[in-house]
Write a protein that holds these residues in place. Structure first.
Motif, PDB file in Angstrom:
ATOM      1  N   VAL A   1      -0.505   6.548  -4.694  1.00  0.00           N
ATOM      2  CA  VAL A   1      -0.133   7.939  -4.919  1.00  0.00           C
ATOM      3  C   VAL A   1      -0.182   8.695  -3.600  1.00  0.00           C
ATOM      4  CG1 VAL A   1      -0.769  10.083  -6.085  1.00  0.00           C
ATOM      5  CG2 VAL A   1      -0.943   7.908  -7.292  1.00  0.00           C
ATOM      6  N   GLU A   2      -1.220   8.427  -2.824  1.00  0.00           N
ATOM      7  CA  GLU A   2      -1.372   9.040  -1.506  1.00  0.00           C
ATOM      8  C   GLU A   2      -1.216   7.961  -0.453  1.00  0.00           C
ATOM      9  OE1 GLU A   2      -4.384  12.357   0.065  1.00  0.00           O
ATOM     10  OE2 GLU A   2      -5.323  10.418  -0.167  1.00  0.00           O
ATOM     11  N   SER A   3      -0.479   8.265   0.601  1.00  0.00           N
ATOM     12  CA  SER A   3      -0.222   7.279   1.647  1.00  0.00           C
ATOM     13  C   SER A   3      -1.520   6.734   2.225  1.00  0.00           C
ATOM     14  CB  SER A   3       0.611   7.911   2.768  1.00  0.00           C
ATOM     15  OG  SER A   3       0.773   6.995   3.837  1.00  0.00           O
ATOM     16  N   LEU A   4      -1.533   5.436   2.532  1.00  0.00           N
ATOM     17  CA  LEU A   4      -2.726   4.789   3.081  1.00  0.00           C
ATOM     18  C   LEU A   4      -3.024   5.252   4.507  1.00  0.00           C
ATOM     19  CD1 LEU A   4      -2.092   1.141   1.801  1.00  0.00           C
ATOM     20  CD2 LEU A   4      -3.517   2.908   0.766  1.00  0.00           C
ATOM     21  N   HIS A   5      -2.074   5.950   5.165  1.00  0.00           N
ATOM     22  CA  HIS A   5      -2.309   6.348   6.550  1.00  0.00           C
ATOM     23  C   HIS A   5      -3.357   7.450   6.667  1.00  0.00           C
ATOM     24  CE1 HIS A   5       0.313   9.896   5.788  1.00  0.00           C
ATOM     25  NE2 HIS A   5      -0.345  10.442   6.789  1.00  0.00           N
ATOM     26  N   ARG A   6      -3.783   8.039   5.552  1.00  0.00           N
ATOM     27  CA  ARG A   6      -4.774   9.117   5.592  1.00  0.00           C
ATOM     28  C   ARG A   6      -6.207   8.581   5.470  1.00  0.00           C
ATOM     29  NH1 ARG A   6      -2.168  14.045   4.410  1.00  0.00           N
ATOM     30  NH2 ARG A   6      -4.116  14.965   3.692  1.00  0.00           N
ATOM     31  N   ARG A   7      -6.394   7.310   5.740  1.00  0.00           N
ATOM     32  CA  ARG A   7      -7.664   6.665   5.407  1.00  0.00           C
ATOM     33  C   ARG A   7      -8.860   7.106   6.254  1.00  0.00           C
ATOM     34  NH1 ARG A   7      -4.073   2.669   7.074  1.00  0.00           N
ATOM     35  NH2 ARG A   7      -4.223   2.138   9.265  1.00  0.00           N
TER      36      ARG A   7
ATOM     37  N   HIS B   1      -4.179  -3.588  -0.015  1.00  0.00           N
ATOM     38  CA  HIS B   1      -4.582  -2.196   0.182  1.00  0.00           C
ATOM     39  C   HIS B   1      -5.389  -2.010   1.465  1.00  0.00           C
ATOM     40  CE1 HIS B   1      -3.422  -0.001  -3.523  1.00  0.00           C
ATOM     41  NE2 HIS B   1      -3.449  -1.195  -4.078  1.00  0.00           N
ATOM     42  N   GLN B   2      -5.949  -3.086   1.996  1.00  0.00           N
ATOM     43  CA  GLN B   2      -6.777  -2.999   3.197  1.00  0.00           C
ATOM     44  C   GLN B   2      -5.990  -3.220   4.487  1.00  0.00           C
ATOM     45  OE1 GLN B   2      -9.690  -5.967   2.178  1.00  0.00           O
ATOM     46  NE2 GLN B   2     -10.922  -4.553   0.955  1.00  0.00           N
ATOM     47  N   LEU B   3      -4.684  -3.525   4.374  1.00  0.00           N
ATOM     48  CA  LEU B   3      -3.863  -3.699   5.564  1.00  0.00           C
ATOM     49  C   LEU B   3      -3.705  -2.362   6.277  1.00  0.00           C
ATOM     50  CD1 LEU B   3      -1.098  -6.127   4.238  1.00  0.00           C
ATOM     51  CD2 LEU B   3      -3.127  -6.685   5.587  1.00  0.00           C
ATOM     52  N   LYS B   4      -3.672  -2.393   7.596  1.00  0.00           N
ATOM     53  CA  LYS B   4      -3.670  -1.170   8.396  1.00  0.00           C
ATOM     54  C   LYS B   4      -2.279  -0.664   8.760  1.00  0.00           C
ATOM     55  CE  LYS B   4      -8.180  -1.376   8.692  1.00  0.00           C
ATOM     56  NZ  LYS B   4      -8.855  -1.566   9.988  1.00  0.00           N
ATOM     57  N   SER B   5      -1.244  -1.499   8.590  1.00  0.00           N
ATOM     58  CA  SER B   5       0.098  -1.125   9.034  1.00  0.00           C
ATOM     59  C   SER B   5       0.927  -0.444   7.959  1.00  0.00           C
ATOM     60  CB  SER B   5       0.868  -2.374   9.505  1.00  0.00           C
ATOM     61  OG  SER B   5       0.208  -3.025  10.553  1.00  0.00           O
ATOM     62  N   LEU B   6       0.457  -0.470   6.714  1.00  0.00           N
ATOM     63  CA  LEU B   6       1.292  -0.068   5.588  1.00  0.00           C
ATOM     64  C   LEU B   6       0.971   1.351   5.138  1.00  0.00           C
ATOM     65  CD1 LEU B   6       1.029  -3.367   3.495  1.00  0.00           C
ATOM     66  CD2 LEU B   6       2.434  -2.875   5.505  1.00  0.00           C
ATOM     67  N   ASP B   7       2.020   2.127   4.866  1.00  0.00           N
ATOM     68  CA  ASP B   7       1.860   3.500   4.387  1.00  0.00           C
ATOM     69  C   ASP B   7       1.763   3.556   2.870  1.00  0.00           C
ATOM     70  OD1 ASP B   7       1.785   5.059   6.740  1.00  0.00           O
ATOM     71  OD2 ASP B   7       3.935   4.824   7.011  1.00  0.00           O
ATOM     72  N   ASN B   8       2.816   3.135   2.181  1.00  0.00           N
ATOM     73  CA  ASN B   8       2.862   3.176   0.716  1.00  0.00           C
ATOM     74  C   ASN B   8       3.249   1.815   0.164  1.00  0.00           C
ATOM     75  OD1 ASN B   8       2.514   6.174  -0.089  1.00  0.00           O
ATOM     76  ND2 ASN B   8       4.040   6.269   1.535  1.00  0.00           N
ATOM     77  N   LEU B   9       2.690   1.476  -0.992  1.00  0.00           N
ATOM     78  CA  LEU B   9       2.916   0.175  -1.609  1.00  0.00           C
ATOM     79  C   LEU B   9       3.628   0.329  -2.945  1.00  0.00           C
ATOM     80  CD1 LEU B   9      -0.675  -1.305  -1.081  1.00  0.00           C
ATOM     81  CD2 LEU B   9       1.322  -1.685   0.379  1.00  0.00           C
ATOM     82  N   PHE B  10       4.430  -0.674  -3.287  1.00  0.00           N
ATOM     83  CA  PHE B  10       5.025  -0.705  -4.614  1.00  0.00           C
ATOM     84  C   PHE B  10       5.287  -2.163  -5.002  1.00  0.00           C
ATOM     85  CE2 PHE B  10       8.418  -0.130  -1.517  1.00  0.00           C
ATOM     86  CZ  PHE B  10       9.401  -1.027  -1.892  1.00  0.00           C
ATOM     87  N   VAL B  11       5.254  -2.430  -6.297  1.00  0.00           N
ATOM     88  CA  VAL B  11       5.572  -3.759  -6.790  1.00  0.00           C
ATOM     89  C   VAL B  11       7.042  -3.773  -7.173  1.00  0.00           C
ATOM     90  CG1 VAL B  11       4.774  -3.156  -9.128  1.00  0.00           C
ATOM     91  CG2 VAL B  11       5.011  -5.558  -8.475  1.00  0.00           C
ATOM     92  N   VAL B  12       7.734  -4.825  -6.789  1.00  0.00           N
ATOM     93  CA  VAL B  12       9.170  -4.911  -7.015  1.00  0.00           C
ATOM     94  C   VAL B  12       9.444  -5.379  -8.437  1.00  0.00           C
ATOM     95  CG1 VAL B  12      11.301  -6.089  -6.341  1.00  0.00           C
ATOM     96  CG2 VAL B  12       9.679  -5.330  -4.585  1.00  0.00           C
ATOM     97  N   VAL B  13      10.252  -4.608  -9.151  1.00  0.00           N
ATOM     98  CA  VAL B  13      10.697  -5.008 -10.485  1.00  0.00           C
ATOM     99  C   VAL B  13      11.889  -5.953 -10.361  1.00  0.00           C
ATOM    100  CG1 VAL B  13      11.625  -4.193 -12.683  1.00  0.00           C
ATOM    101  CG2 VAL B  13       9.886  -2.844 -11.492  1.00  0.00           C
ATOM    102  N   LYS B  14      12.851  -5.564  -9.524  1.00  0.00           N
ATOM    103  CA  LYS B  14      14.047  -6.380  -9.340  1.00  0.00           C
ATOM    104  C   LYS B  14      14.731  -5.990  -8.045  1.00  0.00           C
ATOM    105  CE  LYS B  14      17.216  -9.316 -10.941  1.00  0.00           C
ATOM    106  NZ  LYS B  14      16.917 -10.746 -11.215  1.00  0.00           N
ATOM    107  N   GLU B  15      15.272  -6.992  -7.335  1.00  0.00           N
ATOM    108  CA  GLU B  15      16.037  -6.763  -6.115  1.00  0.00           C
ATOM    109  C   GLU B  15      17.486  -7.203  -6.330  1.00  0.00           C
ATOM    110  OE1 GLU B  15      14.036  -7.767  -2.197  1.00  0.00           O
ATOM    111  OE2 GLU B  15      12.774  -8.919  -3.557  1.00  0.00           O
ATOM    112  N   TYR B  16      18.398  -6.405  -5.821  1.00  0.00           N
ATOM    113  CA  TYR B  16      19.820  -6.753  -5.846  1.00  0.00           C
ATOM    114  C   TYR B  16      20.342  -6.671  -4.410  1.00  0.00           C
ATOM    115  CZ  TYR B  16      19.473  -5.912 -10.882  1.00  0.00           C
ATOM    116  OH  TYR B  16      19.100  -5.960 -12.207  1.00  0.00           O
ATOM    117  N   ASP B  17      20.728  -7.821  -3.850  1.00  0.00           N
ATOM    118  CA  ASP B  17      21.209  -7.844  -2.467  1.00  0.00           C
ATOM    119  C   ASP B  17      22.613  -7.267  -2.328  1.00  0.00           C
ATOM    120  OD1 ASP B  17      18.862  -8.991  -1.548  1.00  0.00           O
ATOM    121  OD2 ASP B  17      19.567 -11.026  -1.951  1.00  0.00           O
ATOM    122  N   ASP B  18      23.427  -7.410  -3.369  1.00  0.00           N
ATOM    123  CA  ASP B  18      24.810  -6.930  -3.295  1.00  0.00           C
ATOM    124  C   ASP B  18      25.202  -6.321  -4.641  1.00  0.00           C
ATOM    125  OD1 ASP B  18      27.331  -6.396  -2.345  1.00  0.00           O
ATOM    126  OD2 ASP B  18      28.101  -8.413  -2.701  1.00  0.00           O
TER     127      ASP B  18
END
Length: 483
Positions: free
Chosen positions: A265-271, A72-89
């Motif tokens: 909920v709110e983008s981190l860019h508004r910090r 949450h303290q990283l400066k480059s990231l707007d919104n965060l989410f935890v991945v439930v599952k990834e499907y490449d194809d």
């Protein structure tokens, strides 16, 4: 809500929060064009390797849950989410009906438990930080949401929400339970009565779909609606477009599918910004531009068109051993910058710090800066696009004057400039008129409010600045009279 009471079956539940060393995959949206810059920050501060998504503007990285606060303290990231599952194809079916059935099956077999545990942990972190109140999210053209408006009170305590979640998660292992339709209706009424008596409020959710690709037989709204219905059926959550507790994300890029749960909920860019102007730059974009400069200790860094101060504010928070000087010709913009600085100072003082910020704000004329020649290490600014501020016609006169004045105050041979503009044609024409004062190193193409803009990284050459083009010369070739 007791599932055993609804079905008449006895069941055992073992859902708990994540352990401190549990590995999870975090996804993040970043300013388009700055994916690799964000990946560098993740590697530098979290010692994690980030991979850039095929869909521009997103990165993914694996961490242990004890580093969630640092994320949450990283400066480059707007919104965060935890991945439930990834499907490449992911193999999509050819008809809407078949795709809808696939969404229903997918919701039932996804590994929700760990992701929801991270969501719970994230809520406790935000509660401790005293996060801002939730605001209604902006509706995007590429987003489809499933939900119904509701005025019910939203439970605010993450622990209470988790108790409800634990009772609902058991449905994962109970999909074989079936009953007659008329019995279902009676059970639903019985469930509502139980809820009212026990005081338990069901979780509220929405599904947001971001889709890219032209080979799909469905739209973003179709996917969000069908998958959202399946999620609602599986968890028995209540759909709510605005007052939701859980936001489920469905990101589709051609055949790549990522299901996640939002952690912001709110983008981190508004910090850092509390006083906004008509063209306030996103803090994440400002940080990405600053990383392109690679500021060093004792560097003098100038933003000659600072607006509300997004770039210098982001700079002083990260590079406190450099000195930042910012200004604008508009008095209102300078006042907004001052107010934003006061907000940052108050926040740092409340946090126990008594030091000031290595930053000054000045009202000045951009084409006649009150600074000595060859005194600045880095110039970084967001130039007028000619849309909301100024005009394209004025830019043809302004840009050459800007670049010449920047060349005057910038140190020959070592100085740098990082300039953002959407008026690319005008900028490149002005750059070609500088007669060797600037050399373009590279360009980062970014999306700024839907506009295709460029971040131009320039190097100040060793050419000596003169009042006119006739006086521009190389030091070693200058004659005595020219000197």
């Amino acid at each position: 809500l007791n599932f055993a009471e609804q079905t008449g079956k006895t069941c055992t539940l073992a859902v708990s929060g994540p352990e401190l060393d549990q590995a999870v995959t975090i996804g993040a949206t970043v300013p388009t064009g700055f994916e690799h810059t964000a990946a560098e920050e993740v590697q530098e501060k979290l010692e994690a390797t980030a991979r850039v998504s095929k869909n521009r503007g997103r990165i993914y990285f694996d961490i242990t849950t004890d580093k969630l606060l640092k994320v949450h303290q990283l400066k480059s990231l707007d919104n965060l989410f935890v991945v439930v599952k990834e499907y490449d194809d992911y193999q999509f079916k050819t008809t809407k009906e078949e795709v809808q059935m696939d969404w229903e099956e997918l919701a039932a077999k996804l590994p929700w438990t760990n992701a929801l545990a991270v969501w719970k942990l994230n809520n406790s972190i935000k509660k401790k930080k005293g996060c801002r109140k939730r605001t209604n999210p902006t509706k995007s053209d590429q987003c489809g949401n499933v939900g119904t408006k509701s005025t019910d009170t939203v439970p605010s305590d993450p622990e209470e929400l988790w108790e409800d979640l634990e009772a609902l998660e058991v449905k994962r292992n109970q999909r074989d339970v079936s009953s007659q339709p008329e019995n279902d209706s009676e059970e639903e009424k019985h469930s509502e009565i139980q809820n009212q008596e026990s005081g338990v409020t069901p979780l509220k959710f929405r599904v947001t779909c971001n889709r890219a690709g032209d080979k799909h037989c469905f739209t973003s709204n179709d996917a969000a609606r069908d998958f959202g219905g399946a999620v609602q059926e599986f968890f028995q959550w209540k759909a709510d477009m605005t007052k939701f507790d859980v936001e489920v994300l469905l990101n589709i890029h051609n055949n790549e599918v990522v299901v996640g749960i939002a952690l912001t909920v709110e983008s981190l860019h508004r910090r850092n910004i509390t006083h906004f102007g008509p063209t306030t730059l996103r803090s994440t974009l400002a940080y990405g531009m600053l990383r392109l400069c690679k500021p060093q200790v004792s560097d003098v860094i100038v933003d000659p068109m600072c607006g509300t101060g997004a770039i210098p504010l982001e700079g002083v928070m990260e590079w406190q051993n450099s000195f930042f000087l910012a200004g604008d010709n508009n008095g209102t913009a300078v006042s907004r910058s001052v107010n934003n600085i006061k907000h940052i100072l108050k926040r740092t003082h409340d946090g126990g710090s008594s030091s000031g910020l290595p930053l000054d704000i000045v009202q000045w004329d951009l084409c006649n800066l009150p600074m000595r020649s060859s005194s600045v290490d880095i110039i970084i600014t967001d130039m007028p696009f000619g849309k909301r501020m100024g005009s394209k016609k004025k830019n043809w006169e302004l840009y050459p004057l800007c670049l010449r004045e920047m060349a005057r105050v910038c140190k020959p041979g070592t100085g740098k400039a990082v300039l953002l503009t959407q008026d690319k044609k005008c900028f490149l024409k002005a750059l070609s008129q500088m007669e060797g004062l600037w050399r373009k190193l590279h360009t980062v193409w970014v999306n700024v409010g839907g506009l295709h803009a460029g971040v131009f990284v320039l190097k100040r050459t060793a050419v000596v600045f003169g009042p006119t083009s006739v006086d521009v010369m190389e030091p070693h070739t200058a004659t005595g009279s020219q000197k």
